[in-house]
Design an enzyme around this catalytic site. Sequence first.
Site, PDB file in Angstrom:
ATOM      1  N   HIS A 108       0.811  -1.118   0.201  1.00  0.00           N
ATOM      2  CA  HIS A 108       0.108   0.067  -0.033  1.00  0.00           C
ATOM      3  C   HIS A 108       0.824   1.104   0.204  1.00  0.00           C
ATOM      4  CE1 HIS A 108       0.270   0.038   4.546  1.00  0.00           C
ATOM      5  NE2 HIS A 108       0.360   1.195   4.391  1.00  0.00           N
ATOM      6  N   ASP A 138       0.087  -7.597   1.794  1.00  0.00           N
ATOM      7  CA  ASP A 138       0.571  -6.427   1.770  1.00  0.00           C
ATOM      8  C   ASP A 138       2.199  -6.222   1.795  1.00  0.00           C
ATOM      9  OD1 ASP A 138       0.184  -3.795   1.580  1.00  0.00           O
ATOM     10  OD2 ASP A 138      -0.461  -3.285   3.584  1.00  0.00           O
ATOM     11  N   GLY A 209       3.360   6.362   8.174  1.00  0.00           N
ATOM     12  CA  GLY A 209       4.777   6.634   7.686  1.00  0.00           C
ATOM     13  C   GLY A 209       5.705   5.681   8.114  1.00  0.00           C
ATOM     14  N   ASN A 210       5.405   4.960   9.053  1.00  0.00           N
ATOM     15  CA  ASN A 210       6.194   3.474   9.684  1.00  0.00           C
ATOM     16  C   ASN A 210       5.598   2.372   8.519  1.00  0.00           C
ATOM     17  OD1 ASN A 210       5.993   4.891  12.744  1.00  0.00           O
ATOM     18  ND2 ASN A 210       7.859   3.508  12.239  1.00  0.00           N
ATOM     19  N   SER A 211       4.719   2.526   7.987  1.00  0.00           N
ATOM     20  CA  SER A 211       4.273   1.457   7.047  1.00  0.00           C
ATOM     21  C   SER A 211       5.553   0.937   6.104  1.00  0.00           C
ATOM     22  CB  SER A 211       3.193   1.706   6.199  1.00  0.00           C
ATOM     23  OG  SER A 211       1.870   1.861   7.094  1.00  0.00           O
ATOM     24  N   LEU A 266      -5.371 -26.360  -3.550  1.00  0.00           N
ATOM     25  CA  LEU A 266      -5.891 -27.319  -3.335  1.00  0.00           C
ATOM     26  C   LEU A 266      -7.513 -27.842  -4.184  1.00  0.00           C
ATOM     27  CD1 LEU A 266      -6.012 -30.119  -1.634  1.00  0.00           C
ATOM     28  CD2 LEU A 266      -7.013 -29.196   0.071  1.00  0.00           C
ATOM     29  N   GLY A 267      -8.060 -26.715  -4.236  1.00  0.00           N
ATOM     30  CA  GLY A 267      -9.178 -26.734  -5.138  1.00  0.00           C
ATOM     31  C   GLY A 267     -10.333 -27.136  -4.496  1.00  0.00           C
ATOM     32  N   ILE A 270     -13.990 -24.541   1.832  1.00  0.00           N
ATOM     33  CA  ILE A 270     -14.132 -25.052   3.194  1.00  0.00           C
ATOM     34  C   ILE A 270     -14.642 -24.225   4.006  1.00  0.00           C
ATOM     35  CG2 ILE A 270     -12.071 -26.459   2.858  1.00  0.00           C
ATOM     36  CD1 ILE A 270     -10.347 -24.615   4.048  1.00  0.00           C
TER      37      ILE A 270
END
Length: 474
Positions: A108, A138, A209-211, A266-267, A270
């Site tokens: 982001h 992310d 800003g720490n992201s 796995l298809g 669940i």
Amino acid sequence: MKALAMLVLGFALVLAQAIAANAKIPESFADLADKVSPAVVNITTSTTVAGVEPGQGQRPIVPEGSPLEDFFKDFLDRQQEGQRPRRSSALGSGFVISEDGYIVTNNHVIDKADEIEIEFFSGDKLTATLIGTDPKTDIALLKVDSEKPLPFVSFGDSDAARVGDWVVAVGNPLGQGFSVSAGIVSQRGRALSGTYDDFIQTDAAINRGNSGGPLFNVDGGVIGVNTAILSPSGGSIGIGFSMASNVVTKVVDQLKEFGETRRGWLGVRIQDVTEDVAEALELASAKGALVTDVPDGPGKDSGIEAGDVITTFDGNEVKDTRGLVRLVGNTEVGKAVRVVVIREGKSETLKVTLGRREEAEATAVPVVLDKEEIEESKIMGMTVAVLTDDLREQLGLDASLDGLVVKDVAEDSDAFEKGLRAGDLIVEAGQQKISSVDDLEARIEDAKEAGRKSFLMLIRRDGDPRFVALSLDG
């Protein structure tokens, strides 16, 4: 007596000192900050924001040649002057993971950016190239070209982090430049909204800003990527979340090699095994992942069926759906794995060759049923009707589906509490297909005669299947 009390007090003081010594409480984080800061970077992105060209917006209708025509033209042009395409910038953090210039940050932070500028601790600046992103975790991987080897940091083992361990966050909070904050691991294994979430919660100060910045252990290993905060004000209140390094490293390796993630598939669809579902299926405990549907894919090819409860995947115990999704996603595409399922009370082992995960986004459409006269019955708090061609068309259902349509649900019923709503289609009851009210009633009687407290139904809503266990008490 007094002597005994003094002896106990002295022993307690010695014990407290021993615990403090063993806890290795650092006197300062200065050495750690000096060690890791050169590898932490500030990230500035630049993005072009589209606007409206003057003269292209809606205008009031005035007679041609009117004195007001020029007035409105000048006024609207001035209003739209600020809506021309313009540059927008954003700030974030990141960290260098190799001397040749690979940098990790949040997706982001750089999403939709036209230009990405990296500022190093030394003050040097370089333009970065985007290697790849993974919106699910992310995480983004960048690359800069440098004439000299860059200082870098290594990943630590996030699984070894314990609640209460010291951690240090480094980054660029609120655009103030390099900043260090310390705290502890408040909790592990937090999930927010992502499929592969595995967050470390910390009270180390994390702000905007720490992201994308690193969360270090006391040895200087990166055990998390600072991603989000929980705050009513937008500032740190001591609840921050860092994506665990043992998730990040797998993503980074794939982005570096392929420019994208390649997760096992796995298809199967669940859901969690709840206590009432476990009782209805006569399971020993509410563990595993209940298969609700098996579309064309690896699972179907290997013989997995709706109603199976997956208990083991590739030698690992499956506790719930979240655990299974992570296990499958972390397994390489094309690997043949053994999957243990419980089917009709018996354990079976199936061999599945994993495909590559493909997401199918389904758009839910609100269901509104016509108030036509259709033969209907009331059972277990639900008003149900046999699926007719008219109802099939209204609900947009496939011609191959049969079952009972839920037309109404009493709000004081267990069915309503368990989430059943008008428009749902009941396709199975007691793990057998049904096509009439008689079928449903017969399955309920079978469950009661077997002494069960819960009754399992398979429903479909907007094409998605889900098992629901209704109480038979009373």
